[in-house]
Design a protein around this motif. Structure first.
Motif, PDB file in Angstrom:
ATOM      1  N   PRO A   1       0.831  -1.209   0.000  1.00  0.00           N
ATOM      2  CA  PRO A   1       0.000   0.000   0.000  1.00  0.00           C
ATOM      3  C   PRO A   1       0.866   1.260   0.000  1.00  0.00           C
ATOM      4  CG  PRO A   1      -0.748  -1.541   1.678  1.00  0.00           C
ATOM      5  CD  PRO A   1       0.551  -2.071   1.147  1.00  0.00           C
ATOM      6  N   VAL A   2       0.361   2.308  -0.639  1.00  0.00           N
ATOM      7  CA  VAL A   2       1.112   3.556  -0.727  1.00  0.00           C
ATOM      8  C   VAL A   2       0.448   4.706   0.024  1.00  0.00           C
ATOM      9  CG1 VAL A   2       2.236   2.958  -2.898  1.00  0.00           C
ATOM     10  CG2 VAL A   2       0.037   4.144  -2.946  1.00  0.00           C
ATOM     11  N   VAL A   3      -0.762   4.496   0.512  1.00  0.00           N
ATOM     12  CA  VAL A   3      -1.471   5.555   1.225  1.00  0.00           C
ATOM     13  C   VAL A   3      -2.279   4.936   2.357  1.00  0.00           C
ATOM     14  CG1 VAL A   3      -3.464   5.509  -0.322  1.00  0.00           C
ATOM     15  CG2 VAL A   3      -2.933   7.604   0.908  1.00  0.00           C
ATOM     16  N   SER A   4      -2.385   5.671   3.470  1.00  0.00           N
ATOM     17  CA  SER A   4      -3.169   5.208   4.624  1.00  0.00           C
ATOM     18  C   SER A   4      -4.057   6.337   5.121  1.00  0.00           C
ATOM     19  CB  SER A   4      -2.245   4.769   5.762  1.00  0.00           C
ATOM     20  OG  SER A   4      -1.496   3.659   5.378  1.00  0.00           O
ATOM     21  N   VAL A   5      -5.188   5.956   5.692  1.00  0.00           N
ATOM     22  CA  VAL A   5      -6.148   6.913   6.233  1.00  0.00           C
ATOM     23  C   VAL A   5      -6.691   6.344   7.543  1.00  0.00           C
ATOM     24  CG1 VAL A   5      -8.407   7.989   5.843  1.00  0.00           C
ATOM     25  CG2 VAL A   5      -6.824   7.752   3.947  1.00  0.00           C
ATOM     26  N   GLY A   6      -6.851   7.200   8.538  1.00  0.00           N
ATOM     27  CA  GLY A   6      -7.484   6.798   9.786  1.00  0.00           C
ATOM     28  C   GLY A   6      -8.994   6.771   9.621  1.00  0.00           C
ATOM     29  N   VAL A   7      -9.635   5.773  10.225  1.00  0.00           N
ATOM     30  CA  VAL A   7     -11.090   5.626  10.143  1.00  0.00           C
ATOM     31  C   VAL A   7     -11.658   5.697  11.556  1.00  0.00           C
ATOM     32  CG1 VAL A   7     -12.958   4.052   9.513  1.00  0.00           C
ATOM     33  CG2 VAL A   7     -10.935   4.198   8.079  1.00  0.00           C
ATOM     34  N   ILE A   8     -12.662   6.543  11.725  1.00  0.00           N
ATOM     35  CA  ILE A   8     -13.323   6.695  13.026  1.00  0.00           C
ATOM     36  C   ILE A   8     -14.767   6.219  12.890  1.00  0.00           C
ATOM     37  CG2 ILE A   8     -14.046   8.324  14.810  1.00  0.00           C
ATOM     38  CD1 ILE A   8     -11.686  10.132  13.742  1.00  0.00           C
ATOM     39  N   VAL A   9     -15.160   5.295  13.756  1.00  0.00           N
ATOM     40  CA  VAL A   9     -16.523   4.765  13.750  1.00  0.00           C
ATOM     41  C   VAL A   9     -17.392   5.692  14.585  1.00  0.00           C
ATOM     42  CG1 VAL A   9     -17.942   2.744  14.229  1.00  0.00           C
ATOM     43  CG2 VAL A   9     -15.547   2.455  13.636  1.00  0.00           C
ATOM     44  N   LYS A  10     -18.541   6.078  14.037  1.00  0.00           N
ATOM     45  CA  LYS A  10     -19.422   7.011  14.744  1.00  0.00           C
ATOM     46  C   LYS A  10     -20.164   6.356  15.898  1.00  0.00           C
ATOM     47  CE  LYS A  10     -19.982  10.294  11.013  1.00  0.00           C
ATOM     48  NZ  LYS A  10     -20.901  11.056  10.184  1.00  0.00           N
ATOM     49  N   GLU A  11     -20.477   5.043  15.791  1.00  0.00           N
ATOM     50  CA  GLU A  11     -21.183   4.325  16.854  1.00  0.00           C
ATOM     51  C   GLU A  11     -20.272   3.243  17.415  1.00  0.00           C
ATOM     52  OE1 GLU A  11     -25.164   2.911  15.809  1.00  0.00           O
ATOM     53  OE2 GLU A  11     -24.995   4.150  14.000  1.00  0.00           O
ATOM     54  N   LYS A  12     -20.072   3.258  18.728  1.00  0.00           N
ATOM     55  CA  LYS A  12     -19.177   2.287  19.361  1.00  0.00           C
ATOM     56  C   LYS A  12     -19.613   0.839  19.108  1.00  0.00           C
ATOM     57  CE  LYS A  12     -16.566   1.788  23.561  1.00  0.00           C
ATOM     58  NZ  LYS A  12     -16.112   2.473  24.742  1.00  0.00           N
ATOM     59  N   ALA A  13     -20.907   0.601  19.002  1.00  0.00           N
ATOM     60  CA  ALA A  13     -21.422  -0.754  18.768  1.00  0.00           C
ATOM     61  C   ALA A  13     -21.054  -1.290  17.390  1.00  0.00           C
ATOM     62  CB  ALA A  13     -22.941  -0.766  18.939  1.00  0.00           C
ATOM     63  N   LYS A  14     -20.610  -0.425  16.498  1.00  0.00           N
ATOM     64  CA  LYS A  14     -20.268  -0.837  15.135  1.00  0.00           C
ATOM     65  C   LYS A  14     -18.784  -1.180  14.970  1.00  0.00           C
ATOM     66  CE  LYS A  14     -24.257  -0.134  12.995  1.00  0.00           C
ATOM     67  NZ  LYS A  14     -24.902  -1.026  12.056  1.00  0.00           N
ATOM     68  N   VAL A  15     -17.986  -1.076  16.032  1.00  0.00           N
ATOM     69  CA  VAL A  15     -16.550  -1.350  15.916  1.00  0.00           C
ATOM     70  C   VAL A  15     -16.301  -2.807  15.551  1.00  0.00           C
ATOM     71  CG1 VAL A  15     -14.347  -1.430  17.157  1.00  0.00           C
ATOM     72  CG2 VAL A  15     -15.848   0.550  17.409  1.00  0.00           C
ATOM     73  N   GLU A  16     -16.897  -3.740  16.277  1.00  0.00           N
ATOM     74  CA  GLU A  16     -16.682  -5.168  15.987  1.00  0.00           C
ATOM     75  C   GLU A  16     -17.152  -5.540  14.574  1.00  0.00           C
ATOM     76  OE1 GLU A  16     -14.995  -7.683  17.444  1.00  0.00           O
ATOM     77  OE2 GLU A  16     -14.245  -6.110  18.743  1.00  0.00           O
ATOM     78  N   PRO A  17     -18.376  -5.125  14.168  1.00  0.00           N
ATOM     79  CA  PRO A  17     -18.766  -5.408  12.783  1.00  0.00           C
ATOM     80  C   PRO A  17     -17.810  -4.798  11.765  1.00  0.00           C
ATOM     81  CG  PRO A  17     -20.685  -4.752  14.057  1.00  0.00           C
ATOM     82  CD  PRO A  17     -19.478  -4.534  14.932  1.00  0.00           C
TER      83      PRO A  17
ATOM     84  N   GLU B   1     -23.122  -0.322   1.866  1.00  0.00           N
ATOM     85  CA  GLU B   1     -23.428  -1.752   1.908  1.00  0.00           C
ATOM     86  C   GLU B   1     -23.525  -2.309   3.320  1.00  0.00           C
ATOM     87  OE1 GLU B   1     -20.479  -3.760  -0.469  1.00  0.00           O
ATOM     88  OE2 GLU B   1     -20.803  -2.424  -2.169  1.00  0.00           O
ATOM     89  N   GLU B   2     -22.726  -1.768   4.220  1.00  0.00           N
ATOM     90  CA  GLU B   2     -22.660  -2.331   5.580  1.00  0.00           C
ATOM     91  C   GLU B   2     -23.404  -1.483   6.604  1.00  0.00           C
ATOM     92  OE1 GLU B   2     -21.403  -5.281   5.613  1.00  0.00           O
ATOM     93  OE2 GLU B   2     -20.389  -5.183   3.667  1.00  0.00           O
ATOM     94  N   GLN B   3     -23.838  -0.294   6.215  1.00  0.00           N
ATOM     95  CA  GLN B   3     -24.499   0.648   7.125  1.00  0.00           C
ATOM     96  C   GLN B   3     -23.648   0.944   8.360  1.00  0.00           C
ATOM     97  OE1 GLN B   3     -26.684  -2.010   5.755  1.00  0.00           O
ATOM     98  NE2 GLN B   3     -26.821  -0.488   4.143  1.00  0.00           N
ATOM     99  N   ILE B   4     -22.350   1.136   8.140  1.00  0.00           N
ATOM    100  CA  ILE B   4     -21.431   1.507   9.218  1.00  0.00           C
ATOM    101  C   ILE B   4     -20.975   2.932   8.946  1.00  0.00           C
ATOM    102  CG2 ILE B   4     -19.254   1.027  10.386  1.00  0.00           C
ATOM    103  CD1 ILE B   4     -19.591  -1.914   9.583  1.00  0.00           C
ATOM    104  N   ALA B   5     -21.423   3.857   9.784  1.00  0.00           N
ATOM    105  CA  ALA B   5     -21.082   5.269   9.609  1.00  0.00           C
ATOM    106  C   ALA B   5     -19.656   5.497  10.105  1.00  0.00           C
ATOM    107  CB  ALA B   5     -22.064   6.155  10.354  1.00  0.00           C
ATOM    108  N   VAL B   6     -18.792   5.961   9.200  1.00  0.00           N
ATOM    109  CA  VAL B   6     -17.406   6.241   9.546  1.00  0.00           C
ATOM    110  C   VAL B   6     -17.004   7.604   8.992  1.00  0.00           C
ATOM    111  CG1 VAL B   6     -16.701   3.815   9.630  1.00  0.00           C
ATOM    112  CG2 VAL B   6     -16.488   5.084   7.493  1.00  0.00           C
ATOM    113  N   THR B   7     -16.006   8.195   9.612  1.00  0.00           N
ATOM    114  CA  THR B   7     -15.373   9.387   9.085  1.00  0.00           C
ATOM    115  C   THR B   7     -13.877   9.101   8.933  1.00  0.00           C
ATOM    116  OG1 THR B   7     -15.027  10.314  11.288  1.00  0.00           O
ATOM    117  CG2 THR B   7     -17.027  10.975  10.137  1.00  0.00           C
ATOM    118  N   THR B   8     -13.233   9.880   8.065  1.00  0.00           N
ATOM    119  CA  THR B   8     -11.795   9.708   7.866  1.00  0.00           C
ATOM    120  C   THR B   8     -11.064  10.987   8.176  1.00  0.00           C
ATOM    121  OG1 THR B   8     -12.017  10.266   5.528  1.00  0.00           O
ATOM    122  CG2 THR B   8     -12.066   7.929   6.102  1.00  0.00           C
TER     123      THR B   8
END
Length: 136
Positions: A53-69, A129-136
């Motif tokens: 990989p040549v690029v990386s981005v941090g991902v933040i999950v908006k709902e704590k319950a969605k971390v495991e999924p 597709e997964e309904q997981i709200a994330v921000t970068t």
């Protein structure tokens, strides 16, 4: 397991597959690039080259319950696409996704102007597709 030949957005179900043919496999735990042969086949195969990989981005999950999924989905994405990687930073606990660089296509840059296209597609898949709200 179900075998299918993919033609753009269409699937053609297969009953058999010949040597050297490529297909999609459904219902079997495998990764992109896996090869299958008869049980007693004596084969030697070279490894598939996968660029780092040549690029990386941090991902933040908006709902704590969605971390495991999210972690399960990222594992599936990395099995499907060997150029996609992910990790959890041990110090910050932030999830990092990594992949290939941006496209030179001007039309695609108007859709995803701010970040790298490869990772933007995965972030959009998480949302759509997964309904997981994330921000970068």
């Amino acid at each position: 397991p179900r075998l299918a030949r993919m033609h753009a957005a269409e699937l053609e179900n297969l009953d058999t597959l010949g040597a050297g043919e490529l297909c999609a496999v459904f219902g079997l735990a495998c990764s992109s690039g896996d090869a299958f042969a008869e049980k007693d086949a004596n084969l030697a195969m070279s490894e598939m080259y996968v660029p780092q990989p040549v690029v990386s981005v941090g991902v933040i999950v908006k709902e704590k319950a969605k971390v495991e999924p999210l972690l399960k989905v990222l594992g599936r994405y990395s099995r499907e696409d060997p150029t996609f990687k992910w990790a959890v930073d041990q110090e910050s606990a932030q999830i990092q996704i990594s992949g290939m660089g941006h496209s030179e296509s001007a039309s695609l840059r108007t859709i995803f102007p701010a970040r790298e296209l490869h990772l933007d597609i995965y972030v959009e898949r998480l949302r759509r597709e997964e309904q997981i709200a994330v921000t970068t």
